[in-house]
Scaffold this active site. Sequence first.
Site, PDB file in Angstrom:
ATOM      1  N   GLU A  25       0.844  -1.199   0.000  1.00 26.78           N
ATOM      2  CA  GLU A  25       0.000   0.000   0.000  1.00 26.78           C
ATOM      3  C   GLU A  25       0.880   1.252   0.000  1.00 26.78           C
ATOM      4  O   GLU A  25       2.048   1.196   0.393  1.00 26.78           O
ATOM      5  CB  GLU A  25      -0.855  -0.046   1.281  1.00 26.78           C
ATOM      6  CG  GLU A  25      -1.777   1.128   1.475  1.00 26.78           C
ATOM      7  CD  GLU A  25      -2.820   0.897   2.578  1.00 26.78           C
ATOM      8  OE1 GLU A  25      -2.655  -0.063   3.364  1.00 26.78           O
ATOM      9  OE2 GLU A  25      -3.782   1.672   2.625  1.00 26.78           O
ATOM     10  N   ASN A 172     -12.432  -1.110  -0.727  1.00 23.88           N
ATOM     11  CA  ASN A 172     -11.703  -1.788   0.343  1.00 23.88           C
ATOM     12  C   ASN A 172     -12.312  -1.411   1.689  1.00 23.88           C
ATOM     13  O   ASN A 172     -12.566  -0.224   1.942  1.00 23.88           O
ATOM     14  CB  ASN A 172     -10.232  -1.343   0.331  1.00 23.88           C
ATOM     15  CG  ASN A 172      -9.493  -1.777   1.597  1.00 23.88           C
ATOM     16  OD1 ASN A 172      -9.188  -2.953   1.772  1.00 23.88           O
ATOM     17  ND2 ASN A 172      -9.237  -0.834   2.505  1.00 23.88           N
ATOM     18  N   GLU A 173     -12.541  -2.388   2.513  1.00 23.52           N
ATOM     19  CA  GLU A 173     -13.063  -2.151   3.876  1.00 23.52           C
ATOM     20  C   GLU A 173     -14.128  -1.063   3.857  1.00 23.52           C
ATOM     21  O   GLU A 173     -14.032  -0.066   4.591  1.00 23.52           O
ATOM     22  CB  GLU A 173     -11.927  -1.813   4.847  1.00 23.52           C
ATOM     23  CG  GLU A 173     -10.969  -2.970   5.036  1.00 23.52           C
ATOM     24  CD  GLU A 173     -10.034  -2.843   6.249  1.00 23.52           C
ATOM     25  OE1 GLU A 173     -10.015  -1.801   6.908  1.00 23.52           O
ATOM     26  OE2 GLU A 173      -9.322  -3.840   6.502  1.00 23.52           O
ATOM     27  N   TYR A 249      -6.557  -9.505  11.130  1.00 26.10           N
ATOM     28  CA  TYR A 249      -5.222  -9.268  11.693  1.00 26.10           C
ATOM     29  C   TYR A 249      -5.127  -9.884  13.080  1.00 26.10           C
ATOM     30  O   TYR A 249      -6.109  -9.917  13.823  1.00 26.10           O
ATOM     31  CB  TYR A 249      -4.959  -7.753  11.803  1.00 26.10           C
ATOM     32  CG  TYR A 249      -4.691  -7.104  10.460  1.00 26.10           C
ATOM     33  CD1 TYR A 249      -3.432  -7.186   9.880  1.00 26.10           C
ATOM     34  CD2 TYR A 249      -5.687  -6.423   9.769  1.00 26.10           C
ATOM     35  CE1 TYR A 249      -3.164  -6.591   8.650  1.00 26.10           C
ATOM     36  CE2 TYR A 249      -5.436  -5.826   8.534  1.00 26.10           C
ATOM     37  CZ  TYR A 249      -4.166  -5.924   7.986  1.00 26.10           C
ATOM     38  OH  TYR A 249      -3.906  -5.343   6.766  1.00 26.10           O
ATOM     39  N   GLU A 305      -5.983  -9.396   3.208  1.00 31.30           N
ATOM     40  CA  GLU A 305      -5.173  -8.756   4.258  1.00 31.30           C
ATOM     41  C   GLU A 305      -5.149  -9.694   5.448  1.00 31.30           C
ATOM     42  O   GLU A 305      -6.196  -9.987   6.035  1.00 31.30           O
ATOM     43  CB  GLU A 305      -5.751  -7.387   4.657  1.00 31.30           C
ATOM     44  CG  GLU A 305      -5.515  -6.331   3.599  1.00 31.30           C
ATOM     45  CD  GLU A 305      -5.922  -4.924   4.027  1.00 31.30           C
ATOM     46  OE1 GLU A 305      -5.816  -4.599   5.233  1.00 31.30           O
ATOM     47  OE2 GLU A 305      -6.360  -4.161   3.150  1.00 31.30           O
ATOM     48  N   GLN A 354       2.142  -6.404   5.215  1.00 30.11           N
ATOM     49  CA  GLN A 354       2.302  -5.987   3.838  1.00 30.11           C
ATOM     50  C   GLN A 354       3.725  -6.337   3.405  1.00 30.11           C
ATOM     51  O   GLN A 354       4.601  -6.515   4.241  1.00 30.11           O
ATOM     52  CB  GLN A 354       2.067  -4.501   3.715  1.00 30.11           C
ATOM     53  CG  GLN A 354       0.665  -4.055   4.122  1.00 30.11           C
ATOM     54  CD  GLN A 354       0.397  -2.608   3.728  1.00 30.11           C
ATOM     55  OE1 GLN A 354       1.184  -1.918   3.123  1.00 30.11           O
ATOM     56  NE2 GLN A 354      -0.792  -2.133   4.135  1.00 30.11           N
TER      57      GLN A 354
END
Length: 501
Positions: A25, A172-173, A249, A305, A354
């Site tokens: 990103e 995204n999200e 996450y 992710e 990432q």
Amino acid sequence: MAKLVINDAKKQGYIAPEIYGQFSEHLSRGIYEGLFVREDSGIPNVNGMRTDVVEALKEIEVPVLRWPGGCFADEYHWKDGIGPKEKRKRMINTNWGGVIEDNSFGTHEFMELCRQIGCKTYVNGNLGSGTVQEMAEWVEYMTFEGVSPMADLRKENGHEKPWKVDYFGVGNENWGCGGNMTPEYYANLYRRYQTYVRQYHRDAPIQKICGGPNVDDLKWTKKVLKTCFAHPHPEGAHGFMDGLSLHYYVHPGGWQNKGSATDFTEEEWYTTMEKALYMEELIRLHGDVMDKYDPEKKIGLIVDEWGDWFDVEPGTNPGFLYQQNTMRDALVAAVSLNIFNRHCDRVKMACIAQMVNVLQSVILTEDERMLLTPTYHVFHMYRGHQGAELVESSLSVEGTVGVEGYEVPALQESVSVREDGTVLVTLANLSVREAYPVELMLTEKKPETVKAAILTGKMQAHNTFEEPDRVKEEEFQDVALTERGVRFTIPACSVVSLEIR
Ligand code: AHR
């Protein structure tokens, strides 16, 4: 003693190479410095991409790269990142540290990076703050071959031929940084926006990825699929999407108290492992909902992710998400990749967050220096699973390991068979203290040779720029071929890969 029985004749499904994907990103030094240093840099580069990093990424055979975000994607206006660099717009990166983004890395540079790495392209579009026209024009700019305003603009900017966009994310999200939408609202917008992600190459269609849930938000999955899945697509049989994303996450102490990446207790180790293993439950939960709409598993769960998210390194900008990477990260990568392999019927892609210098990176850089993290070595040891067939395996080991409330299985595995008959076993020992003798047995194959590798160290062991090879993959010599398999002892806190021929 642990017993690992591998039914190598029982194939369970194709392991999509994309499970070993990466995500980068516009965030801190993830792209600028980490990957892209500009042509006139003193750091060796090819067209601005640093050679050391690209070479290292080729070694792990990165199959796909997702870009430009993340939260950044829903504020990214692609036209700011094309044309002469000195004329490109400078903007604030509001999500990540409020720094100036000069847009010197844009569409052309991303495609060049993927060309050099030799990976597929996953472009994430802007649904949160961008227009339908903007998204449609980006797709036209990248993929249309003939004469059109956007194809002509691409040619003016020096790229005659269209590129191949393998995957396109529509937002995204969008339940969070991508617009704080309700699932109903997003689902309707998704239907509209994805309509204009045109397929200019019928023989190589863009796979459309719909924005999926955060962690265990089953309501999001249900509502979005209800609106978006069950409508025949004029250009294919998959409804309006080819995949639904999932973000998860691992942070041992929760969002408010993520903890240090390098200075942690055994309790935090096991909490982290337990949370990493929860990925399997998430795949089951969302997979069950997906099965209702899509029993034939035409669309993939795209875990685009995932990874550890700890406190930033002391003294670094909190918005830059720079963290070190220890054996704990290696074990999290190992168990997560084993889980994705074992659920390859539904998980068709996964991108660790990432790739360089941000969160659970495979590579860290500091000016001209580069180091490979323990996580990198796991990707290297597992790369043979890409495109192989998962096979049935069962592991029996006594008891669990851990601390009260956070008990985990001591060992965890996945096994695949390649076209040439090579069996690849990847095994993780989650115990910080105990080694386990392992008796591995194959039901069909008579093993002739075994090549093994190991990654091991103390739980907090990590590489630094001064000592970049403290933790690294090594040949594992203490393995013995038996009549029906292999015998060895897996040390505490380690990851082992065995290639059996
Ligand atoms: O990977 C960092 C951020 O985490 C991404 O930008 C966002 O999608 C997620 O919340």
